[in-house]
Design a protein around this motif. Structure first.
Motif, mmCIF file in Angstrom:
data_model
loop_
_atom_site.group_PDB
_atom_site.id
_atom_site.type_symbol
_atom_site.label_atom_id
_atom_site.label_comp_id
_atom_site.label_asym_id
_atom_site.label_seq_id
_atom_site.Cartn_x
_atom_site.Cartn_y
_atom_site.Cartn_z
ATOM 1 N N THR A 101 29.617 -77.644 51.540
ATOM 2 C CA THR A 101 30.516 -76.490 51.465
ATOM 3 C C THR A 101 31.834 -76.832 52.157
ATOM 4 N N THR A 103 35.309 -75.699 53.558
ATOM 5 C CA THR A 103 36.023 -74.513 54.039
ATOM 6 C C THR A 103 37.514 -74.812 54.062
ATOM 7 N N GLU A 116 39.242 -71.954 42.522
ATOM 8 C CA GLU A 116 38.552 -72.598 41.407
ATOM 9 C C GLU A 116 39.126 -73.991 41.154
ATOM 10 N N ARG A 119 37.763 -76.260 43.799
ATOM 11 C CA ARG A 119 36.347 -76.514 43.513
ATOM 12 C C ARG A 119 36.207 -77.584 42.428
ATOM 13 N N GLU A 124 32.966 -79.672 45.276
ATOM 14 C CA GLU A 124 32.222 -79.022 46.355
ATOM 15 C C GLU A 124 32.272 -77.503 46.197
ATOM 16 N N ASN A 125 31.304 -76.839 46.801
ATOM 17 C CA ASN A 125 31.392 -75.390 46.925
ATOM 18 C C ASN A 125 32.530 -75.081 47.900
ATOM 19 N N VAL A 126 33.376 -74.109 47.581
ATOM 20 C CA VAL A 126 34.566 -73.843 48.391
ATOM 21 C C VAL A 126 34.512 -72.426 48.963
ATOM 22 N N VAL A 127 34.745 -72.332 50.267
ATOM 23 C CA VAL A 127 34.789 -71.049 50.967
ATOM 24 C C VAL A 127 36.140 -70.931 51.661
#
Length: 228
Positions: A101, A103, A116, A119, A124-127
């Motif tokens: 994740t 950040t 998006e 990402r 990667e998953n993006v927060v």
């Protein structure tokens, strides 16, 4: 029920919370109508609301955390995860990568298109977490340096010269470079607007620099409204 624009919702909340007055909201909306931009940024520049209070509200509304970038130590490997062009255009800084994740700090975490894109670029998953726009500009100047200048054809034909390593700029120099870049960007965009808008922007700049106080600014707006 008719949808209320996001900026209007922010303004109404700040009025209900007692952070700004209805008159201050109207003045900020008038500036926004002339110059465009985010209402929150305008309210901060007008000194109608503290940036910390605005960030806390936005963080609560979007259910994200507030981050202080000056307390972060970002590794070069992490910085390379996002293309520099994306960093500069989307005003985003990667701050950590934990268990797949990523950040990222943003001034506007509601920018789903930017999230998006990041990402897709990183896989990667993006927060997102939220930080002040000026703080992000300073971080970009600190970690990436000034914006690259496109070389002309003659410059590209010159042989590559290996230069001695230059020590990193001081924090003060980084801050001044970020402020200068922000001022140049504002000036360049301002030239495309009519005279009235240029006057508004000039007054707003003087207000932001502390040359004009908020009472004088409000009086100017009222006098102009009478003459129109």
């Amino acid at each position: 029920m008719k949808n209320i624009p996001e900026d209007i919702r922010i303004g109404q909340y700040l009025v209900r919370s007692g952070l700004i007055s209805a008159e201050q909201l109207d003045e900020a909306l008038e500036i926004q109508k002339d110059l465009g931009g985010k209402l929150g940024e305008i309210l901060v520049k007008l000194r109608f609301v503290a940036e910390d209070d605005l960030l806390k509200y936005l963080a609560k509304q979007m259910q994200v955390d507030v981050i202080n970038l000056s307390e972060c130590n970002i590794s070069p490997a992490l910085l390379r995860m996002i293309p520099e062009t994306t960093v500069r255009t989307k005003k985003v800084i990667p701050v950590s990568l934990v268990d797949g994740t990523l950040t990222v700090a943003m001034a506007f975490p509601q920018d789903l298109e930017a999230l998006e894109e990041i990402r897709f670029e990183t896989g990667e998953n993006v927060v997102a977490v939220i930080a002040g726009k000026r703080e992000i500009d300073e971080a970009i100047a600190n970690y990436y340096g000034p914006p690259p200048v496109k070389a002309d054809k003659k410059e590209e034909e010159r042989p590559t010269v290996i230069k001695e390593e230059i020590p990193p700029p001081s924090p003060r120099a980084v801050k001044e470079a970020a402020e200068a870049a922000e001022a140049k960007e504002a000036t360049d965009s301002l030239l495309r607007f009519p005279t009235r808008v240029k006057i508004d922007a000039l007054i707003l700049h003087l207000l932001d620099a502390g040359v004009v106080d908020t009472e004088t600014f409000a009086r100017i707006l009222k006098e102009r409204a009478k003459s129109e």
